[in-house]
Design a protein around this motif. Structure first.
Motif, PDB file in Angstrom:
ATOM      1  N   GLY A   1     -34.088  49.565   2.768  1.00 16.85           N
ATOM      2  CA  GLY A   1     -34.871  49.939   3.944  1.00 16.85           C
ATOM      3  C   GLY A   1     -35.839  51.071   3.654  1.00 16.85           C
ATOM      4  N   VAL A   2     -35.360  52.087   2.965  1.00 15.12           N
ATOM      5  CA  VAL A   2     -36.231  53.212   2.603  1.00 15.12           C
ATOM      6  C   VAL A   2     -37.310  52.743   1.626  1.00 15.12           C
ATOM      7  N   ALA A   3     -36.933  51.893   0.678  1.00 18.08           N
ATOM      8  CA  ALA A   3     -37.899  51.379  -0.298  1.00 18.08           C
ATOM      9  C   ALA A   3     -38.991  50.565   0.384  1.00 18.08           C
ATOM     10  N   VAL A   4     -38.627  49.757   1.370  1.00 15.69           N
ATOM     11  CA  VAL A   4     -39.618  48.957   2.089  1.00 15.69           C
ATOM     12  C   VAL A   4     -40.626  49.874   2.778  1.00 15.69           C
ATOM     13  N   ILE A   5     -40.141  50.936   3.404  1.00 11.34           N
ATOM     14  CA  ILE A   5     -41.050  51.860   4.087  1.00 11.34           C
ATOM     15  C   ILE A   5     -41.972  52.552   3.085  1.00 11.34           C
ATOM     16  N   VAL A   6     -41.421  53.043   1.989  1.00  4.94           N
ATOM     17  CA  VAL A   6     -42.225  53.767   0.996  1.00  4.94           C
ATOM     18  C   VAL A   6     -43.221  52.835   0.309  1.00  4.94           C
TER      19      VAL A   6
ATOM     20  N   ALA B   1     -44.409  47.756   7.916  1.00  5.88           N
ATOM     21  CA  ALA B   1     -43.475  48.248   6.894  1.00  5.88           C
ATOM     22  C   ALA B   1     -42.393  49.112   7.538  1.00  5.88           C
ATOM     23  N   ILE B   2     -42.791  49.959   8.464  1.00  5.85           N
ATOM     24  CA  ILE B   2     -41.811  50.808   9.154  1.00  5.85           C
ATOM     25  C   ILE B   2     -40.846  49.957   9.963  1.00  5.85           C
ATOM     26  N   LEU B   3     -41.369  48.952  10.670  1.00  8.91           N
ATOM     27  CA  LEU B   3     -40.503  48.071  11.460  1.00  8.91           C
ATOM     28  C   LEU B   3     -39.481  47.356  10.582  1.00  8.91           C
ATOM     29  N   LEU B   4     -39.937  46.810   9.460  1.00  8.14           N
ATOM     30  CA  LEU B   4     -39.016  46.107   8.570  1.00  8.14           C
ATOM     31  C   LEU B   4     -37.990  47.066   7.973  1.00  8.14           C
ATOM     32  N   GLY B   5     -38.434  48.247   7.564  1.00  8.96           N
ATOM     33  CA  GLY B   5     -37.511  49.238   7.035  1.00  8.96           C
ATOM     34  C   GLY B   5     -36.480  49.662   8.070  1.00  8.96           C
TER      35      GLY B   5
END
Length: 132
Positions: free
Chosen positions: A20-25, A55-59
């Protein structure tokens, strides 16, 4: 609960949290890269915000999934359930806010017509203008 199974669930939730953090970053870097590459194009800023919002939503979805697994399978206490409820409420608010930012409408609203005519008027115009 079996200790090995508990450890596997703990590792799984940590892996989902890291994802989740990786998706946002990664989404942040991807959005910034695309913006810098096409910043002179009209609508580039809107595209930056939309890509970052997605990206934030998916994370957030991944982080909430990890919290759900942690609360239901690993640590099912009233305290952890209350924390999960708070996280889900915050995530829901953020999700709605980001959806409005990305799409320009609430999730339950229909898409706005692009031509400036309502779909009913467009259908009427199509019927009137069609040769008989």
């Amino acid at each position: 609960m079996d200790a090995a199974f508990g450890q596997l669930l703990h590792v799984t939730t940590r892996a989902i949290e890291v994802a989740g953090v990786a998706v946002i970053v990664i989404g942040m870097f991807f959005a910034a890269f695309n913006f810098l590459r096409e910043r002179s194009r009209e609508g580039a800023y809107h595209e930056l915000r939309a890509t970052l919002g997605r990206a934030i939503l998916l994370g957030l979805e991944l982080l909430v999934a990890a919290d759900i697994i942690n609360t239901v399978a690993i640590e099912p206490t009233l305290d952890s359930l209350a924390v999960l409820a708070g996280i889900v409420l915050i995530r829901t608010f953020l999700s709605f806010s980001l959806e409005v930012e990305i799409e320009g409408k609430w999730p339950w609203q229909q898409a706005r017509p692009t031509s400036g005519h309502s779909s009913e008027n467009s259908a009427r115009t199509e019927l009137v203008d069609r040769p008989h």
